[in-house]
Enzyme design. Structure first.
Site, PDB file in Angstrom:
ATOM      1  N   GLU A 159       6.575  -2.102  -4.053  1.00 44.68           N
ATOM      2  CA  GLU A 159       5.696  -2.955  -3.233  1.00 44.68           C
ATOM      3  C   GLU A 159       4.631  -2.031  -2.671  1.00 44.68           C
ATOM      4  O   GLU A 159       4.933  -1.146  -1.876  1.00 44.68           O
ATOM      5  CB  GLU A 159       6.535  -3.626  -2.137  1.00 44.68           C
TER       6      GLU A 159
ATOM      7  N   CYS B 256       0.269  -3.852   4.223  1.00 46.73           N
ATOM      8  CA  CYS B 256      -0.141  -3.777   2.818  1.00 46.73           C
ATOM      9  C   CYS B 256      -0.874  -5.048   2.405  1.00 46.73           C
ATOM     10  O   CYS B 256      -1.694  -5.021   1.503  1.00 46.73           O
ATOM     11  CB  CYS B 256       1.045  -3.502   1.923  1.00 46.73           C
TER      12      CYS B 256
END
Ligand code: ADP
Length: 490
Positions: free
Chosen positions: A262, A296
């Site tokens: 991720e 993110c």
């Protein structure tokens, strides 16, 4: 009795050593590293600096528990019950864990209390429910055979955790691994090891057997690389930077480890002129500045339809003026410091790039105060697609506003990036929202909302934003292997 405020401003730092096979151990080298409070840059604690020898011990413990221990053989429902108990014990310590997270990471206590720790608990409960629902299927093959599949745990998992949501990112990796019956070696980020270590202690108190969860604090190129290279580790689950993921992918190739990644993003957040502008402005502000911009999936490319551009920018500037920066332990604080000096310097450099490349800095653009790593919420207008602030992930409170007028051109611009983690669209037109959601190349799309996470909803990236999914059923599948059994009936 301590008052609520006393209780949260002075969390106890109780675990600072490696947690291996249920024991707390100094690092084999005897080395330690400092972890700092980013608001004051004062040292909080000395933490054991794990390296290859510690990783070897931890993998041995995890391997022994997986290959011969009780965890993967336990009745799945009992595994689930232990996870529920783990969640209950975490809940008893919400205040303490939130304070520890704020101390180590610098995030506002209000966020740690309302988001990070409750989401940790929810994630563990969600996957506890899955433990006894991991099923295979029967397969109608040709011939006189009975064929079925069963799902089995992948084995020993190496988990490498970032610093932006230290407890939550550990939970995203622990919870499905525990439910599936895996064992694990976890390396928290060197900036923020404390909540992960505390959670390991709480897991032990809950009765999760020794050797199931092992934690080796330390640095990436040493402890992290040792986990990635270790032949006794079956899978790596990593959250962090793209550049690190590429190193890990290469290193993991030698032992053919399963990988889930991720990674970063430069997520487009699109506001059409027909949107509820109050909600859209609030959403765009939150999408970028939440967690000091250190997400993110931050909505860092804000595309605004030209008709409402100026009005929206005015609203964003007002919101930035009202934003409360300061002591993260003050419950009123909305924005704390950046995590460390490197990130702080990088963000200021990108603000310079924005100015150099010809964008207009209409809010912030400098550090806040003279102590601690604070940066004012910063807003650039007049940003064009090729500017560095529109292309690169900054991971700080810097929002780039880009204008658009044509929908077709907008989709092409939104997709013109190697990232593909998240996207959002604000409009009252349902068809427009769905069309954008289907055309944008991103793993998550929010419509008239942002950063809505749920343990049941898969999360992960298209393109170079990741590989595989975390959360939901897809997140669980990544911790299982499928076995096909064919029985002759002849
Ligand atoms: P950031 O630069 O934002 O800290 P990183 O990708 O460097 O992001 O860090 C995320 C996690 O990856 C941290 O736990 C870090 O220690 C770890 N890490 C960094 N380099 C490596 C590496 N070469 N191998 C394994 N883990 C690493």
């Amino acid at each position: 009795m301590a008052t609520a405020t006393e209780k949260v401003t002075s969390p106890q730092v109780r675990q600072t050593e490696c947690f291996i096979g249920g024991k707390w151990l100094s690092s084999a080298s005897g080395k330690t590293f400092e972890t700092l409070h980013p608001a004051t840059e004062e040292v909080i604690a000395e933490v054991a600096e794990g390296d290859r020898a510690d990783v070897d011990l931890a993998v041995d413990a995890a391997r022994e528990q997986f290959d011969g221990g009780e965890w993967s053989r336990m009745d799945a429902r009992d595994r689930g019950l232990l996870m529920y108990r783990f969640a209950d014990l975490l809940e008893e310590e919400v205040e303490e864990l939130a304070a520890l997270e704020t101390l180590d990471n610098g995030k506002p206590i209000a966020d740690a209390r309302a988001a990070d720790i409750p989401l940790v608990i929810d994630c563990i409960r969600y996957y506890a429910g899955w433990a006894d629902k991991i099923q295979g299927s029967t397969v109608p093959v040709r011939g006189d055979y009975f064929c079925y599949t069963q799902r089995e745990p992948v084995g020993v998992i190496g988990q490498i955790i970032p610093w932006n949501f230290p407890a939550l990112m550990a939970a995203w990796k622990w919870a499905p691994a525990l439910a599936a019956g895996c064992t694990m070696v976890t390396k928290p980020a060197e900036q923020t090891p404390l909540t992960c270590l505390r959670m390991a202690r709480i897991a032990q108190k809950a009765g999760i057997p020794d050797g199931v969860i092992n934690v080796v604090p330390g640095y990436g190129p040493t402890a992290g690389a040792a986990i990635v290279e270790h032949p006794g580790v079956d899978k790596i689950a990593f959250t962090g930077e793209l550049a690190t993921a590429k190193i890990i992918q290469r290193a993991a190739a030698d032992t053919m480890k399963r990988l889930t990644f991720e990674l970063g993003g430069k997520s487009p957040n699109v506001i059409f002129a027909d949107a509820d502008l109050d909600a859209a402005a609030e959403g765009a502000h939150f999408a970028l500045y939440f967690n000091q911009g250190q997400c993110c999936c931050a909505g860092s490319r804000l595309f605004v339809e030209d008709k409402v551009h100026d009005e929206l920018v005015d609203r964003l500037i007002e919101k930035n003026k009202d934003r409360r920066l300061g002591d993260p332990f003050d419950p009123e604080t909305e924005q704390g410091p950046q995590i460390d000096q490197d990130q702080f310097d990088k963000i200021l450099k990108y603000i310079e790039y924005g100015n150099e490349d010809g964008a207009s800095c209409v809010s912030g653009g400098e550090r806040y105060g003279d102590r601690g790593l604070f940066i004012k919420p910063t807003l650039f207008t007049g940003v064009t697609d090729e500017m560095r602030i529109a292309r690169d992930e900054i991971f700080g409170p810097v929002l780039s506003v880009l204008k658009f007028s044509e929908v077709d051109e907008l989709v092409q611009r939104a997709n013109n990036t190697n990232f593909g983690l998240a996207a959002a669209v604000w409009t009252r037109d349902v068809a427009k929202a769905h069309r954008f959601a289907s055309q944008v190349r991103a793993g998550t799309v929010w419509v008239n909302c942002y950063d809505v996470f749920d343990a049941a909803a898969p999360f992960g990236g298209f393109k170079q934003s990741g590989m595989g999914r975390e959360l939901g059923e897809a997140g669980l599948a990544a911790y299982t292997e499928s076995k096909t059994v064919t029985v002759s009936l002849g």
